[in-house]
Design a protein around this motif. Sequence first.
Motif, PDB file in Angstrom:
ATOM      1  N   LEU A   1     -14.537  16.989  15.244  1.00  0.00           N
ATOM      2  CA  LEU A   1     -13.353  17.849  15.266  1.00  0.00           C
ATOM      3  C   LEU A   1     -13.458  18.998  16.257  1.00  0.00           C
ATOM      4  CD1 LEU A   1     -12.077  18.397  11.621  1.00  0.00           C
ATOM      5  CD2 LEU A   1     -10.663  18.173  13.635  1.00  0.00           C
TER       6      LEU A   1
ATOM      7  N   ARG B   1     -17.038  13.992  22.231  1.00  0.00           N
ATOM      8  CA  ARG B   1     -15.942  13.671  21.300  1.00  0.00           C
ATOM      9  C   ARG B   1     -15.703  12.160  21.243  1.00  0.00           C
ATOM     10  NH1 ARG B   1     -11.174  13.501  18.871  1.00  0.00           N
ATOM     11  NH2 ARG B   1     -11.411  15.486  17.836  1.00  0.00           N
TER      12      ARG B   1
ATOM     13  N   ARG C   1     -15.998  10.257  17.786  1.00  0.00           N
ATOM     14  CA  ARG C   1     -14.762   9.684  17.220  1.00  0.00           C
ATOM     15  C   ARG C   1     -14.955   8.176  16.978  1.00  0.00           C
ATOM     16  NH1 ARG C   1      -9.525  10.887  14.941  1.00  0.00           N
ATOM     17  NH2 ARG C   1      -8.693   8.801  14.805  1.00  0.00           N
TER      18      ARG C   1
ATOM     19  N   GLN D   1     -17.007   7.644  13.876  1.00  0.00           N
ATOM     20  CA  GLN D   1     -16.213   7.944  12.670  1.00  0.00           C
ATOM     21  C   GLN D   1     -15.273   6.778  12.365  1.00  0.00           C
ATOM     22  OE1 GLN D   1     -16.184  10.468  10.548  1.00  0.00           O
ATOM     23  NE2 GLN D   1     -17.039  12.265  11.530  1.00  0.00           N
TER      24      GLN D   1
ATOM     25  N   TRP E   1     -17.104  14.521   5.880  1.00  0.00           N
ATOM     26  CA  TRP E   1     -16.739  13.631   4.770  1.00  0.00           C
ATOM     27  C   TRP E   1     -16.866  14.380   3.459  1.00  0.00           C
ATOM     28  CZ3 TRP E   1     -20.190   8.718   6.042  1.00  0.00           C
ATOM     29  CH2 TRP E   1     -19.862   8.248   7.322  1.00  0.00           C
TER      30      TRP E   1
ATOM     31  N   ALA F   1     -14.081  16.955   3.356  1.00  0.00           N
ATOM     32  CA  ALA F   1     -12.678  16.514   3.332  1.00  0.00           C
ATOM     33  C   ALA F   1     -12.328  15.690   2.094  1.00  0.00           C
ATOM     34  CB  ALA F   1     -12.372  15.724   4.609  1.00  0.00           C
TER      35      ALA F   1
ATOM     36  N   THR G   1      -2.614  19.458   2.368  1.00  0.00           N
ATOM     37  CA  THR G   1      -3.909  20.124   2.233  1.00  0.00           C
ATOM     38  C   THR G   1      -4.436  20.614   3.588  1.00  0.00           C
ATOM     39  OG1 THR G   1      -4.918  17.947   2.296  1.00  0.00           O
ATOM     40  CG2 THR G   1      -4.573  18.896   0.121  1.00  0.00           C
TER      41      THR G   1
ATOM     42  N   ARG H   1      -4.285  23.145  17.918  1.00  0.00           N
ATOM     43  CA  ARG H   1      -4.676  22.630  19.232  1.00  0.00           C
ATOM     44  C   ARG H   1      -4.864  23.794  20.196  1.00  0.00           C
ATOM     45  NH1 ARG H   1      -5.269  18.791  16.587  1.00  0.00           N
ATOM     46  NH2 ARG H   1      -4.370  16.706  16.786  1.00  0.00           N
TER      47      ARG H   1
ATOM     48  N   PHE I   1      -1.755  13.578   7.479  1.00  0.00           N
ATOM     49  CA  PHE I   1      -3.026  13.177   8.083  1.00  0.00           C
ATOM     50  C   PHE I   1      -2.971  13.350   9.609  1.00  0.00           C
ATOM     51  CE2 PHE I   1      -3.190  10.851   4.038  1.00  0.00           C
ATOM     52  CZ  PHE I   1      -4.505  11.084   3.642  1.00  0.00           C
ATOM     53  N   SER I   2      -2.007  14.150  10.076  1.00  0.00           N
ATOM     54  CA  SER I   2      -1.788  14.323  11.502  1.00  0.00           C
ATOM     55  C   SER I   2      -1.295  12.997  12.102  1.00  0.00           C
ATOM     56  CB  SER I   2      -3.056  14.829  12.195  1.00  0.00           C
ATOM     57  OG  SER I   2      -2.800  15.096  13.548  1.00  0.00           O
TER      58      SER I   2
ATOM     59  N   VAL J   1      -5.843  11.672  17.509  1.00  0.00           N
ATOM     60  CA  VAL J   1      -6.809  12.493  16.755  1.00  0.00           C
ATOM     61  C   VAL J   1      -6.511  12.446  15.247  1.00  0.00           C
ATOM     62  CG1 VAL J   1      -7.731  14.860  16.536  1.00  0.00           C
ATOM     63  CG2 VAL J   1      -7.231  13.946  18.772  1.00  0.00           C
TER      64      VAL J   1
ATOM     65  N   CYS K   1      -6.297  11.650  11.259  1.00  0.00           N
ATOM     66  CA  CYS K   1      -7.463  11.590  10.373  1.00  0.00           C
ATOM     67  C   CYS K   1      -8.002  10.163  10.264  1.00  0.00           C
ATOM     68  CB  CYS K   1      -7.066  12.085   8.988  1.00  0.00           C
ATOM     69  SG  CYS K   1      -8.378  11.852   7.777  1.00  0.00           S
TER      70      CYS K   1
ATOM     71  N   VAL L   1      -9.161   7.233   2.162  1.00  0.00           N
ATOM     72  CA  VAL L   1      -8.690   8.202   1.166  1.00  0.00           C
ATOM     73  C   VAL L   1      -7.612   7.571   0.296  1.00  0.00           C
ATOM     74  CG1 VAL L   1      -7.325  10.322   0.917  1.00  0.00           C
ATOM     75  CG2 VAL L   1      -9.269  10.274   2.490  1.00  0.00           C
TER      76      VAL L   1
HETATM   77  C1  HEM Z   1      -6.348  14.228   1.435  1.00  0.00           C
HETATM   78  C2  HEM Z   1      -7.375  14.033   2.216  1.00  0.00           C
HETATM   79  C3  HEM Z   1      -7.375  14.265   3.684  1.00  0.00           C
HETATM   80  C4  HEM Z   1      -6.388  14.759   4.486  1.00  0.00           C
HETATM   81  C5  HEM Z   1      -4.987  15.209   4.086  1.00  0.00           C
HETATM   82  C6  HEM Z   1      -6.907  14.766   5.835  1.00  0.00           C
HETATM   83  C7  HEM Z   1      -6.200  15.201   6.923  1.00  0.00           C
HETATM   84  C8  HEM Z   1      -6.771  15.407   8.160  1.00  0.00           C
HETATM   85  C9  HEM Z   1      -6.143  16.088   9.235  1.00  0.00           C
HETATM   86  C10 HEM Z   1      -4.743  16.700   9.211  1.00  0.00           C
HETATM   87  C11 HEM Z   1      -7.020  16.107  10.265  1.00  0.00           C
HETATM   88  C12 HEM Z   1      -6.841  16.802  11.590  1.00  0.00           C
HETATM   89  C13 HEM Z   1      -6.347  15.906  12.629  1.00  0.00           C
HETATM   90  C14 HEM Z   1      -5.823  16.689  13.794  1.00  0.00           C
HETATM   91  O1  HEM Z   1      -6.308  17.780  14.123  1.00  0.00           O
HETATM   92  O2  HEM Z   1      -4.872  16.174  14.391  1.00  0.00           O
HETATM   93  C15 HEM Z   1      -8.204  15.390   9.842  1.00  0.00           C
HETATM   94  C16 HEM Z   1      -9.304  15.159  10.632  1.00  0.00           C
HETATM   95  C17 HEM Z   1     -10.370  14.419  10.250  1.00  0.00           C
HETATM   96  N1  HEM Z   1     -10.568  13.843   9.025  1.00  0.00           N
HETATM   97 FE1  HEM Z   1      -9.335  13.936   7.436  1.00  0.00          FE
HETATM   98  N2  HEM Z   1      -8.171  14.270   5.822  1.00  0.00           N
HETATM   99  C18 HEM Z   1      -8.503  13.952   4.534  1.00  0.00           C
HETATM  100  C19 HEM Z   1      -9.696  13.432   4.094  1.00  0.00           C
HETATM  101  C20 HEM Z   1     -10.662  12.946   4.910  1.00  0.00           C
HETATM  102  C21 HEM Z   1     -11.842  12.242   4.472  1.00  0.00           C
HETATM  103  C22 HEM Z   1     -12.171  11.936   3.018  1.00  0.00           C
HETATM  104  C23 HEM Z   1     -12.566  11.936   5.574  1.00  0.00           C
HETATM  105  C24 HEM Z   1     -13.851  11.195   5.680  1.00  0.00           C
HETATM  106  C25 HEM Z   1     -14.370  10.452   4.739  1.00  0.00           C
HETATM  107  C26 HEM Z   1     -11.870  12.497   6.712  1.00  0.00           C
HETATM  108  C27 HEM Z   1     -12.311  12.447   8.015  1.00  0.00           C
HETATM  109  C28 HEM Z   1     -11.755  13.175   9.033  1.00  0.00           C
HETATM  110  C29 HEM Z   1     -12.377  13.330  10.346  1.00  0.00           C
HETATM  111  C30 HEM Z   1     -13.716  12.725  10.783  1.00  0.00           C
HETATM  112  C31 HEM Z   1     -11.511  14.113  11.107  1.00  0.00           C
HETATM  113  C32 HEM Z   1     -11.700  14.536  12.560  1.00  0.00           C
HETATM  114  C33 HEM Z   1     -10.915  13.620  13.476  1.00  0.00           C
HETATM  115  C34 HEM Z   1     -11.041  13.969  14.950  1.00  0.00           C
HETATM  116  O3  HEM Z   1     -11.275  15.120  15.296  1.00  0.00           O
HETATM  117  O4  HEM Z   1     -10.886  13.048  15.774  1.00  0.00           O
HETATM  118  N3  HEM Z   1     -10.718  13.076   6.265  1.00  0.00           N
HETATM  119  N4  HEM Z   1      -8.019  14.988   8.555  1.00  0.00           N
END
Ligand code: HEM
Length: 446
Positions: free
Chosen positions: A116, A123, A127, A130, A261, A264, A319, A325, A384-385, A389, A391, A397
């Motif tokens: 992130l 990155r 990525r 992940q 992980w 989140a 959440t 950005r 989740f965006s 990028v 999620c 999830v």
């Molecule tokens: C309700 C649960 C979750 C929500 C609503 C959520 C939402 C998001 C959002 C909005 C981002 C930012 C994306 C952006 O900046 O555009 C993100 C990034 C990310 N999330 Fe989740 N997330 C959740 C749970 C999880 C879980 C459980 C994992 C892993 C097991 C996870 C892994 C990641 C990772 C690795 C990123 C970074 C992605 C990147 O920078 O390329 N997330 N998430």
Amino acid sequence: MRTDNGLPRATVLETVAFLAEVFVPTVAKGPIIRRPRAVAMAERLQLDSRAVRRMQKLDDKHRAGPLLLRLPIRNQAVVLRPTDLRYVLNNSPEPFSPASSEKRAALAHFEPRNVLISRGRERTARRALQEQALDSHSHVHRLADSLLPIVRQEADQLLASVGERGELNWDVFIESWHRMVRRIIFGDGARDDHELTNMLAGLRKDANWAFLKPKRRKVRDQFLSRVQQRLQTAEPGSLAYIMRGMEAHSEAAPADQIPQWLFAFEPAGMATFRALALLVTHGEKSARVQQEIQDDTSGRQHLPYLRACVLESLRLWPTTPMILRQTTREVVWDDGTMPQDCGVLIFAPYFHRDDRHLPQAHSFLPEVWLTRNPDDADWPLVPFSDGPVYCPGRQLVLMLTSAMLSYLIEKRQFSLASSQHLSPRDPLPGTLNHFSLRFTAKPAGL
Ligand code: HEM
């Protein structure tokens, strides 16, 4: 008002109102770990509804381009229109990098090499790792057969303790949720490693203060080496085990991807708990869920309606309310030029609850997610965006949260015992304090 370079600029008063009604209340609740008292106050004063109204007022007045705030120390823009939101998310990570200064300052407290807050080749490598470990492109994770029994066992244990108490509250739920999460990530041996979760919680509290709190590097190193140890001993059938077996690029920093992980999964628990509150107060939707559970032939791997309920819980109460950005170079828009290093903020509750465009913005409507085609929908919903990028944990999830809900609901009939008013006949509140939700439970069918 427009600037020399063409993009609209907020007045000083508008900037102050934005800070007071949108930014400060959101940050006060705790961007990285929620602060119970601030969330309770936000619920009492319904601060999220007020924030959405402020955003609507800004949009009514400034109809073109992202809006530049009038801040002395930094260029900062706020996105008001769907087309601009799409442009920013689709053009991430370049030139709209998710590794913004404030996010780097916050997350470096516990995951300095996480995807992130990484840029460039690092990155790309992180990525890719992940996406592979989380099986981002698949509705059903390849470890579903070993992960779902864990969800069932922890749900059963939770229900047993609810049976003794007659009540389900957040503290009981989240403790059990964390046990499940540690098993899913590392295997059964990590089930009772509360210390790991507590170490992270302490660092996340520091992270809430971003630049304002010095990094506790020693504690961070201890935490990261414990994660590394757990990665090395991860059991077959766990997420870390498959990550360990992957051929990763030297820059991928696998152990440093795991704190995200652990972190989140907590919002995933919040979304599940709120979805439970929605279901027990919306009889018609709950009946459809019961039907889906009865008809399920996937072994709980794919429950589309329940997944939509979780998505709807996240639409109503995102959440990750602020998607951040920062421009890596000058960006030319139809209306003007955005400078390099300009912060760009997408405030998800505004898009999710804008009743000028979404006629039933304040109702619980999981159906919306079943009929929606994200590519041509004209109004963005981005829990989740979106874009490159988005999620990578989204599908995992949804699989785990919907399964957990199915196990809870099929065996107990819950009722909401706390004071929040959630009804299909009235608009749902802008803020819902998950810490104070309480349920009573009796065996299903009684
Ligand atoms: C309700 C649960 C979750 C929500 C609503 C959520 C939402 C998001 C959002 C909005 C981002 C930012 C994306 C952006 O900046 O555009 C993100 C990034 C990310 N999330 Fe989740 N997330 C959740 C749970 C999880 C879980 C459980 C994992 C892993 C097991 C996870 C892994 C990641 C990772 C690795 C990123 C970074 C992605 C990147 O920078 O390329 N997330 N998430």
